[in-house]
Structure formats: structure tokens, C-alpha cells
Scaffold this motif. Structure first.
Motif, short mmCIF file in Angstrom:
data_model
loop_
_atom_site.label_atom_id
_atom_site.label_comp_id
_atom_site.label_asym_id
_atom_site.label_seq_id
_atom_site.Cartn_x
_atom_site.Cartn_y
_atom_site.Cartn_z
N GLY A 1 38.07 45.70 35.09
CA GLY A 1 38.00 45.94 33.66
C GLY A 1 37.20 44.86 32.96
N PRO A 2 37.10 44.96 31.63
CA PRO A 2 36.27 44.00 30.90
C PRO A 2 36.77 42.57 30.96
N ALA A 3 38.09 42.36 31.25
CA ALA A 3 38.62 40.99 31.27
C ALA A 3 38.60 40.36 32.65
N ALA A 4 38.27 41.14 33.68
CA ALA A 4 38.21 40.57 35.03
C ALA A 4 36.95 39.71 35.18
N GLU A 5 37.01 38.74 36.09
CA GLU A 5 35.91 37.79 36.25
C GLU A 5 35.44 37.75 37.70
N ASN A 6 34.44 36.89 37.96
CA ASN A 6 33.84 36.82 39.29
C ASN A 6 34.81 36.33 40.36
N ASN A 7 35.81 35.54 39.96
CA ASN A 7 36.77 35.02 40.96
C ASN A 7 37.88 36.04 41.26
N ASP A 8 37.81 37.21 40.67
CA ASP A 8 38.74 38.29 40.97
C ASP A 8 38.04 39.24 41.93
N THR A 9 38.62 39.48 43.11
CA THR A 9 37.95 40.26 44.15
C THR A 9 38.74 41.53 44.47
N ILE A 10 38.01 42.57 44.87
CA ILE A 10 38.60 43.86 45.26
C ILE A 10 38.17 44.15 46.69
N THR A 11 39.14 44.42 47.56
CA THR A 11 38.88 44.68 48.98
C THR A 11 39.38 46.07 49.34
N LYS A 12 38.52 46.90 49.94
CA LYS A 12 38.92 48.23 50.39
C LYS A 12 39.50 48.11 51.79
N ASN A 13 40.73 48.62 51.97
CA ASN A 13 41.42 48.51 53.25
C ASN A 13 41.21 49.76 54.11
N ASP A 14 41.43 49.63 55.41
CA ASP A 14 41.19 50.74 56.33
C ASP A 14 42.12 51.93 56.10
N ASP A 15 43.28 51.71 55.45
CA ASP A 15 44.25 52.79 55.25
C ASP A 15 44.04 53.52 53.93
N GLY A 16 42.90 53.28 53.26
CA GLY A 16 42.61 53.96 52.01
C GLY A 16 43.11 53.25 50.77
#
Length: 623
Positions: free
Chosen positions: A466-481
Motif C-alpha cells: 500500500g501507499p504507506a509501505a516502504e522499501n524495507n518491507d518485503t513480500i515473498t511468494k511461497n510454494d503453497d500459494g
């Protein structure tokens, strides 16, 4: 009464009858924006002004009057549109053949006037859609049927299994009635290609007094919704006799019937819904007069006393279809507001490009909405009871829909990529690429002067920053969906994310008193306390008695793999769900529940069965 309970030996011949049309028939090719009339001298084509009403003006439409003994042949390919046309087949022996294939074609505001009394062709309309494509048929009248009373093979619509049909075909506000060999025969692709062939989706439509079936479907993802199916008069026979089913499901697929009125009260009526040949019917929120037969995998909120009235907006005559005037005298509170733009402070328009795909969209306004001059009858407004209004519509191929509203645009969703349309609010383009009707906003708020917060959570679905998230916040897609988010905030700063799915796990390095987690603006008391899914199982012993049980969940319920057709789930309208089931003699029923068990009852002593919650035995008295 029906003389034959299964006309399958006759119906299957249709798979080989649709390849060619007689060479002597005239052909009309359809351009993207208008009808190109046949040059044959025998066809008299005139332009007729549609009837105007006090609240809306009808569209002009073209009339094709087919001479006695002749057939008008109309063909559409990718990107073509047939619209605002009345095809008059009232002359003796006159008929029409409409064939459509490819991607992105559309038929709207078209009516066929008159009973057809010749079997040429045996199916009037034969459509298909190529793989990955979408086509739509809307505000279409094929309700005069056949005038033949002897055995015949005339049918209304046959979805082409030979082309083949591999895309998405949508029928909306269609009136089809009086045919001998199915009203809308859409199961052929499943028979030819298997249950994962192209889909047939029927919405807000009306089938009346068709033999064999009103609507017939046979592929996964196909459905009949918000429609009325009626047999209350004698039907025209096929050679094998009469067997007038309402909705006929076949070819091993799982399909949905939702919010439909189905009445088989006539002497020729048989099954309201039948699932045959290994198919499964999921029947929800329907009013039914007639049996549900075959594999009914779900029967939720199915009652009696169906309405026989066509759904609102369905054309009742060929002229209403061609002139786009269905329901204009009774349903146009929206239209009366079209000329009162001064009552609204905002405008919204959905623009498309000529040759582009069909755009199905839905948006919600936190306020009130009215249709603009470019919106049509297939664009609907629904007040949600909480001050919001949801709009659903369809456009494409260079056309535009527009609306006026007061309030805020809360949600937007579309069936195609945002590159295929433009959304304008007050004349300014809006970026819709990250918006979704199903998306919720998860926010993490901290207090000024508070500690550094390191957090991690997992979503059983998708996440976007979202607009308040920053570069040090990461999103990882896992193998189980699932997707896992790791972030850092604190000292009065916030992070936010758009999520589609459930919050499955949360952890943080500090106590929850140092931060607040909000879901769509509502605080989650403890981030791990969002309702999660549990299993509820009813086990019995071999040789034990029949156990009839009922329980209520303060939340939602779905059947597990051990639940059967005689186990039903009913949403009560107050946020609770009631389950009624039967098991015994060593068999088991299971359910996935989200929420607490608020009530349990059974016809036998608790020593005759075991209740398990997430694998742990519990006493009925503790529920």
C-alpha cells in the motif's frame, strides 16, 4: 405426461447436424458497428424508429423481413457486432440462421419475430468462442419458438461443439421459448472436448416451454444465475417424444444454479434440475417446483413457490429486444435521473477501443449513483442497504458506459487488464491496475516515541504494498500459494498492504500494546485473532444407528470431502449458517467452519456418535 424420459438417442445427432447451411440461402455479413444488409432483391430492409417512453427513448433498429420459403443467413467473426435488428420470419416457411465464432464478437438488442415452421436450419443460432476469448449475447429474443406440432428437431441455440467452443460465452437477458430440441443447448462442447471445454454462462434470462431442456450446460465453470425457467404449456415434441426438463447438466462437469425460479408445473414438465452422466449440480438460493435429480452436490436455501415472471430487463417481444425497450415503463427510475446531472457532483465513465475485448466491470460507490446517457439496460445498480451502491456492467469494442454519483469510489474490478479500457472520474483517468473488489486494506499503526516494530505475517492469497509501505518491507511468494510479508516500522509511522485472502499468521518482536493492526479500518484485537478455518467432523460406528443432526455456526460453513448430497448448508441472513445432515453405520460427515458452534442437536444419544473439532473429540454439551 412425458412419453420418453431420455431423448439422448435423438439429441446426440445434433452434434453432426450443424456443419453446413444450404448453399441456396442468402448470407448477411455483419460489420463491427452496423448491419450490412443483403443485396438480394427478395429481402426488404427498412429502418424503424423504436417506440419512445416518458422515461427513456428507444433505440432505432433495422428490420429484415424474410420472404416466404427463404432463410436469412447471418455470420459473425472475431470483433463483429450485430445489434438493434428485428428479423421478421412471420412469412410461411421463412427462417433465419445466425452463426458466430471467434473472439470478441457481440450480439445485443436482436429479436426474431414469428414462429418458425420449417426445419431449415434445425438450430437457429449456433455460436462458439475461440480459446482465451469472450463473447456476449444480450437482450436477445428467440421466444416465439416453432409452430410445428408434429415431431421435429427445431431448437433455439446450439453452442457449436465442432468449431470447437473453447472460450467464454455469456448469455444475458435472453428470452428463449417454444422449441422442440432444447431452448439453449450448451452441453455439446463438453461432450466433444470434455468437461474443461469452453464455458456457457447464463444470466438474467428466461426459458419457457422448451422440450428436452430450457437451459442445458456441460462444462466446468458454466452456470445459470438469476433466471426463470418455466414449463406450464404443452411443448413441441422431438421424434422420441416429450421430456421437458428445466436445467439439464451433463458431461461430468460441476456447474452452478443460483438465484433461479424453476417451475415444471405443466403436464410435460419433468425435472427442475437434473445432473446426469457424472455431472454435479450446486443449487443455491432457488425457488423450485419440480424434482432436483441426479448428483445434487449442494442444495442451499432451496424453497418452493417459484415466480413464473421473466427477470427484469428480459425482452418480452422481438420489438422490445431490437428497440432495447424491455422494462422501460416500469424500471427506469435510473433513466429519469439521467437528465438530472446537476443532482450529482461526480461523473464516472468506462471507455473502450474499437476492436478491443468485452469488459465486464463492477464498482461500488459509498453513496448514490445514476446511469448516464451512455449506460444501457445490461448495466445494473444495486443499493446494498448500508449506504453504498454497487454497479455491474458490460461494454467494449469502442463503446462507453457512464454514470453520475455522489460519494466516493470505494471499489473497482474488471474482467480484463486495465490496458484494455480507460476509467475516467470527473474527466481524469484513474489507475485501476492495483484495485480489486476483493481486496482489503491491512494497516499497521505505531505510536510516536514507541519501539521499533519488526513484524511478519502470511496471507492465504495475494498481497500488494500500500501507499504507506516502504522499501524495507518485503513480500515473498511461497510454494503453497501463500505470501509472507516481513516489515519494519515504529515511532508513529505506519505500513499498509492490500490483501486478497485470509490472514493466516502474525508475529512481532514487541508486545501488541505497542502497535495496532487494522483490517479495512477495523482494529483486530490481536492480530492472530482473525477468524480461522477449523474442521468439524461427525463420526459414527459400524452397526450404529442413523444419526440425524443439526448445528449452527456463527460464521460460514463449507462441505468437506466426506459430506454428501443429503447434507445441506443454509445461510440464515444474520451471519450464521445452519447445517442439517444424516450419517451412521461407520460413515463420517465433515465440514470446514469459520466461527463458533452456537447450537447442536441430534436424534440419538451422544454415545452413538463422536464430534471432532480439528481432530479433538468434544462433548455436544460443550458446544
Amino acid at each position: 405426461m412425458p412419453t420418453n424420459d431420455d431423448s439422448e438417442n435423438v439429441e446426440n445427432n445434433s452434434l453432426t447436424e450443424q456443419n453446413t447451411d444450404p448453399a441456396a440461402e442468402k448470407e448477411t455479413l455483419i460489420g463491427r458497428r452496423s448491419l450490412l444488409k443483403s443485396t438480394a432483391a427478395a429481402v426488404a430492409a427498412t429502418t424503424v424508429a423504436g417506440m419512445a417512453t416518458s422515461s427513456a427513448s428507444a433505440a432505432d433498429y433495422e428490420t429484415i423481413k424474410v420472404p416466404a420459403g427463404e432463410t436469412e443467413n447471418i455470420s459473425l467473426g472475431s470483433g463483429d457486432t450485430l445489434e438493434n435488428v428485428l428479423i421478421d420470419v412471420t412469412a410461411n416457411g421463412a427462417s433465419v440462421s445466425i452463426r458466430a465464432k471467434g473472439d470478441g464478437w457481440a450480439i445485443r438488442n436482436v429479436g426474431v419475430k414469428g414462429e418458425i415452421n420449417v426445419e431449415r436450419p434445425s438450430k437457429i443460432f449456433v455460436p462458439s468462442v475461440s480459446a482465451g476469448g469472450t463473447a456476449v449475447v444480450e437482450n436477445f429474443y428467440l421466444g416465439d419458438g416453432t409452430g410445428l406440432t408434429d415431431a421435429n428437431r427445431l431448437g433455439g441455440v446450439w453452442v457449436n461443439a465442432n468449431t470447437p467452443h473453447e472460450g467464454e460465452l455469456i448469455f444475458r437477458q435472453v428470452n428463449i421459448g417454444g422449441w422442440a430440441d432444447n431452448g439453449l443447448y450448451g452441453s455439446g462442447p463438453g461432450a466433444q472436448e470434455g468437461p474443461d471445454a469452453g464455458t456457457v454462462k447464463i444470466e438474467q434470462s428466461y426459458a419457457h416451454n422448451n422440450n428436452i431442456s430450457g437451459f442445458r450446460i456441460g462444462t466446468n465453470g458454466s452456470y445459470v444465475k438469476d433466471s426463470t425457467i418455466v414449463v406450464d404449456e404443452p411443448v413441441s415434441p422431438v421424434p422420441a417424444g416429450k421430456n421437458a426438463r428445466g436445467i439439464y447438466m451433463k458431461e461430468g462437469a460441476t456447474m452452478v444454479v443460483e438465484n433461479c425460479d424453476i417451475s415444471m408445473a405443466g403436464e410435460d414438465g419433468t425435472h427442475a434440475v437434473i445432473a446426469a452422466d457424472g455431472s454435479e449440480a450446486l443449487v443455491r438460493d432457488c425457488r423450485v417446483d419440480g424434482p432436483l435429480s441426479g448428483d445434487i452436490g449442494e442444495r442451499t436455501n432451496v424453497t418452493n413457490n417459484p415466480s413464473k415472471e421473466p427477470p427484469e430487463g428480459v425482452p418480452l417481444t422481438a420489438e422490445e429486444a431490437a428497440g432495447d425497450t424491455a422494462g422501460s415503463s416500469s424500471s427506469n427510475e435510473d433513466s429519469s435521473e439521467e437528465t438530472s446531472e446537476s443532482d450529482f457532483s461526480n461523473t464516472l465513465a468506462v471507455e473502450t477501443e474499437s476492436g478491443g475485448p468485452l469488459v465486464e466491470y463492477e464498482f461500488t460507490i459509498d453513496g448514490t449513483v445514476a446511469k448516464g446517457s451512455a449506460a444501457e439496460t445490461n448495466d445494473t445498480l444495486s443499493e446494498n442497504g448500508d449506504g453504498t451502491t454497487t454497479v455491474t456492467g458490460v461494454t467494449g469494442n469502442g463503446y462507453t458506459d457512464n454514470f453520475q454519483y455522489n460519494g466516493e469510489l470505494a471499489d473497482w474490478n474488471a474482467s480484463v487488464d486495465s490496458a484494455d479500457y480507460t476509467l475516467l472520474v470527473n474527466g481524469d483517468e484513474v489507475d485501476t491496475s492495483a484495485q480489486s473488489v476483493n481486496e482489503r486494506l491491512l494497516s499497521i499503526e505505531t505510536q510516536e516515541g514507541g519501539p521499533l516494530l519488526e513484524y511478519e505475517f502470511t496471507i492465504d492469497g495475494t498481497v500488494t504494498k500500500g501507499p504507506a509501505a516502504e522499501n524495507n518491507d518485503t513480500i515473498t511468494k511461497n510454494d503453497d500459494g501463500t505470501m509472507t510479508v516481513t516489515g519494519v516500522t515504529g515511532n508513529g509511522y505506519n505500513d499498509s498492504f492490500g490483501i486478497v485472502g485470509d490472514l493466516k499468521g502474525w508475529s512481532a518482536n514487541v508486545d501488541s500494546s505497542n502497535y495496532t493492526v487494522l483490517l479495512d479500518g477495523d482494529e483486530i484485537e490481536s492480530a492472530g485473532d482473525e477468524p480461522t478455518e477449523s474442521s468439524l467432523t461427525v463420526e459414527t460406528e459400524s452397526g450404529g444407528p442413523l444419526v440425524e443432526y443439526e448445528f449452527t455456526i456463527d460464521g460460514t460453513v463449507t462441505k468437506g470431502p466426506e459430506a454428501e448430497g443429503n447434507d445441506t448448508t443454509t445461510e440464515n441472513g444474520d451471519g450464521t449458517t445452519t447445517v442439517t445432515g444424516v450419517t451412521g453405520n461407520g460413515y463420517t460427515d465433515d465440514f470446514a467452519v469459520v466461527g463458533d458452534v452456537t447450537d447442536w442437536s441430534a436424534n440419538v444419544d451422544s454415545s452413538d456418535y463422536t464430534i471432532l473439532i480439528d481432530g479433538t473429540s468434544v462433548s455436544p454439551d460443550s458446544l
